[in-house]
Design an enzyme around this catalytic site. Structure first.
Site, PDB file in Angstrom:
ATOM      1  N   HIS A 187      87.012 -73.743  13.022  1.00  0.00           N
ATOM      2  CA  HIS A 187      87.822 -74.947  13.205  1.00  0.00           C
ATOM      3  C   HIS A 187      88.153 -75.477  11.808  1.00  0.00           C
ATOM      4  CE1 HIS A 187      88.587 -79.191  14.256  1.00  0.00           C
ATOM      5  NE2 HIS A 187      88.707 -78.807  15.516  1.00  0.00           N
ATOM      6  N   ASP A 241      77.763 -74.637  13.222  1.00  0.00           N
ATOM      7  CA  ASP A 241      78.645 -75.641  13.808  1.00  0.00           C
ATOM      8  C   ASP A 241      78.432 -75.569  15.322  1.00  0.00           C
ATOM      9  OD1 ASP A 241      80.686 -77.052  14.970  1.00  0.00           O
ATOM     10  OD2 ASP A 241      82.298 -76.178  13.765  1.00  0.00           O
ATOM     11  N   GLN A 296      80.799 -76.879  19.873  1.00  0.00           N
ATOM     12  CA  GLN A 296      81.143 -76.335  21.194  1.00  0.00           C
ATOM     13  C   GLN A 296      79.926 -75.818  21.961  1.00  0.00           C
ATOM     14  OE1 GLN A 296      84.116 -76.453  22.694  1.00  0.00           O
ATOM     15  NE2 GLN A 296      84.992 -77.519  20.945  1.00  0.00           N
ATOM     16  N   LYS A 333      81.268 -84.553  22.793  1.00  0.00           N
ATOM     17  CA  LYS A 333      81.451 -83.283  23.506  1.00  0.00           C
ATOM     18  C   LYS A 333      80.263 -82.975  24.412  1.00  0.00           C
ATOM     19  CE  LYS A 333      84.253 -81.096  19.926  1.00  0.00           C
ATOM     20  NZ  LYS A 333      85.673 -81.169  20.264  1.00  0.00           N
ATOM     21  N   CYS A 392      93.436 -76.687  16.108  1.00  0.00           N
ATOM     22  CA  CYS A 392      92.847 -76.875  14.770  1.00  0.00           C
ATOM     23  C   CYS A 392      92.261 -75.581  14.227  1.00  0.00           C
ATOM     24  CB  CYS A 392      91.793 -77.981  14.753  1.00  0.00           C
ATOM     25  SG  CYS A 392      92.439 -79.591  15.143  1.00  0.00           S
TER      26      CYS A 392
END
Lengths: 139, 411
Positions: free
Chosen positions: B128, B205, B208, B231, B369
């Site tokens: 991203h 990261d 998600q 999220k 993104c």
């Protein structure tokens, strides 16, 4: 026809649709009908890069009138371009500079001309006005 | 909320927990398939937001009065809940940030201060923008080199290329655990071991992954793990940086201000200890407390049951989408979470997204993104449907019919 009359005509055209999908069906047909810019004119200086879709705008200033043609890689964007051109084409630069595209709001497509949508349409209208201003300053 | 006996997985009941799902969009029942962008919030979290501002609102860590003590306790309890959820060694390793982007920027600045010209940062081609740009800025600032691991056509990181890129110069590897655009689940645990073998640190990261799988930072052995609260059924504007204590101790503060200091004089200021060293100014107290509540909410479920259900939704949607002519699924790794990114030949994703919206279906369209990833696949964007555990097969049926209608209109 004045620009107001042209806008009124489009608003009337859309008045018969009360379903969103029918409205978009019509816009898509307009997009399919819009004459495309010649491939050799799809150059970077005519490109307006939106985050979602791309728009190419070409123009000429002839006999005191602005002539526009445009294209997009997205068909709905292209259909709305068709509407904008229908209002602004063959108008004088003075009319274009002063114009307000209120018909977009009236037919419920405001989201497509919002800065957050970034499909290139808002920038396209700005560029159309800019070209009219340039034509005025040269006249 | 009771956490010992797990609540039985029942999607009808779960949907009742999420008021935002019960609304009409253009006169049609909302079908929310944009969970990769943000998740909806359960009533349990919404009630906590309301309660905080109605009853407990006060500034934390410095008040002598009861309200402040109450807010402080709740804020620190949330930190503990999150630390336990991700299995951090201590809650001091959990730093509250504004979100994933803020957490990555914090690491890029503070960890970046320990690096010198010639050092290398490694990312992958599917990151991203928020896991690309902060590193580019750091590289510019400190004269470092950014190396990018290529991916294959299935949307998977090429591990042999990763091994080739790793060297003694590598100081940090920053990789997404799950691609927001493709849904690919990356083998971060193995990648972390490889990074450690050359002495590099590893940032995961987790933006998600946090809502889809059990995260155990000690099992992964990652040095940093970052995610956003919104999220994972929590509020916006709050997120977490997990970092190993010894490493965080070595890093200089990111921002200066209140709460992050021990003693301020005009000659010299000494900094507070972890985690406060990295939390300058009044934090997002309500956000942190309610993110803790989001994890309490999640804790009542067996995550394996959620994962199995979400995989079922993914398979169901992918199979049905593939029945359309000219359907291209972008990213077809065998290891995927419940994200399906697709294009129909001759149909612009923006057009598809616009028509789906008018049929009451929220999906994401565009480059998500991840522009370099779109360049790799040579496409302007995709339509992305991302499912959460409150979505259903019936919703997918409506979605498929809407996709069909859109294709017929657009082609």
């Amino acid at each position: 026809m004045t620009l107001d009359e042209r806008q009124k005509e489009i608003i009337d055209d859309f008045a018969i649709y009360d379903d969103w999908m029918d409205k978009y069906e019509y816009i898509i047909e307009l997009g399919k009908d819009l004459p495309q810019i010649a491939a050799d004119k799809k150059t970077n200086d005519r490109l307006i890069e939106g985050c979602q879709s791309k728009v190419w705008l070409d123009f000429a200033y002839e006999d005191g009138k602005m002539k526009y043609s445009a294209d997009s890689d997205a068909i709905i964007t292209k259909g709305i371009i068709g509407l904008l051109i229908r209002v602004l084409n063959d108008a004088s630069p003075e009319e274009i500079v002063k114009s307000e595209m209120y018909f977009i709001d009236e037919i419920g497509l405001r989201e497509h001309l919002s800065p957050t949508r970034s499909n290139g349409l808002l920038s396209m209208v700005k560029r159309m006005k800019m070209t009219a201003l340039q034509a005025l300053s040269k006249a | 909320m009771e956490t010992t006996a797990k609540r039985k997985f029942n999607v009808r009941e779960i949907r009742e927990d999420f008021p935002a799902l019960r609304q009409l969009i253009y006169g049609k029942s909302l079908i929310y398939f944009d969970n990769g962008a943000t998740s909806q919030k359960p009533q349990f979290v919404l009630d906590a937001i309301n309660k905080y501002y109605s009853k407990d609102n006060a500034n934390i860590h410095r008040g002598v009065h009861l309200l402040s003590q109450r807010a402080t306790t709740e804020y620190e309890d949330a930190r503990k809940t999150i630390a336990q959820y991700i299995n951090a060694k201590t809650s001091d390793e959990v730093i509250f940030t504004k979100g994933t982007t803020d957490a990555i920027n914090l690491v890029a600045f503070s960890f970046g201060e320990l690096l010198t010209a010639g050092d290398e940062i490694v990312i992958s081609a599917m990151e991203h923008h928020s896991n690309i740009v902060p590193w580019q800025m750091l590289c510019e600032r400190k004269g470092l080199t950014l190396r990018v691991i290529p991916i294959n056509k299935h949307g998977e990181i090429i591990q042999e290329e990763y091994e080739k890129i790793l060297s003694k110069k590598t100081k940090l590897v920053a990789i997404t655990q799950i691609s927001n655009t493709l849904g690919t689940i990356n083998p971060v645990k193995e990648m972390i071991a490889k990074a450690h073998a050359v002495g590099a640190k590893f940032l995961v990261d987790g933006a998600q992954s946090i809502q889809h799988m059990q995260i155990d930072v000690r099992d992964l052995d990652c040095d940093f793990f970052v995610f956003s609260g919104h999220k994972v059924f929590g509020p916006t504007g709050i997120g977490v940086l997990y970092g190993k204590e010894a490493l965080l101790d070595k890093m200089p503060p990111y921002q200066g201000g209140g709460d992050m200091i021990q003693k301020v004089t005009f000659d010299r200021t000494t900094y507070n200890e972890l985690p406060y060293k990295f939390e300058a100014g009044t934090p997002h107290i309500a956000g942190a407390i309610c993110l803790g509540k989001a994890f309490e909410y999640l804790n009542q479920f067996d995550l394996e049951a959620i994962k199995a259900y979400e995989n079922e939704l993914l398979d169901y949607a992918q199979d049905l989408l593939l029945t359309f002519e000219d359907m291209i699924l972008v990213g077809d790794s065998k290891k995927k979470t419940s994200v399906v990114s697709f294009n129909v030949e001759g149909v612009h994703p923006f057009d598809m997204g616009t028509l789906l919206d008018k049929q009451g279906i929220a999906v994401r369209t565009g480059h998500h993104c991840t522009q370099p990833l779109m360049d790799f696949f040579k496409i302007p964007g995709t339509v992305r449907a991302s499912f959460a555990f409150y979505n259903t097969k019936e919703e997918i049926d409506v979605f498929i019919a809407a996709v069909e209608r859109s294709i017929n209109m657009l082609k």
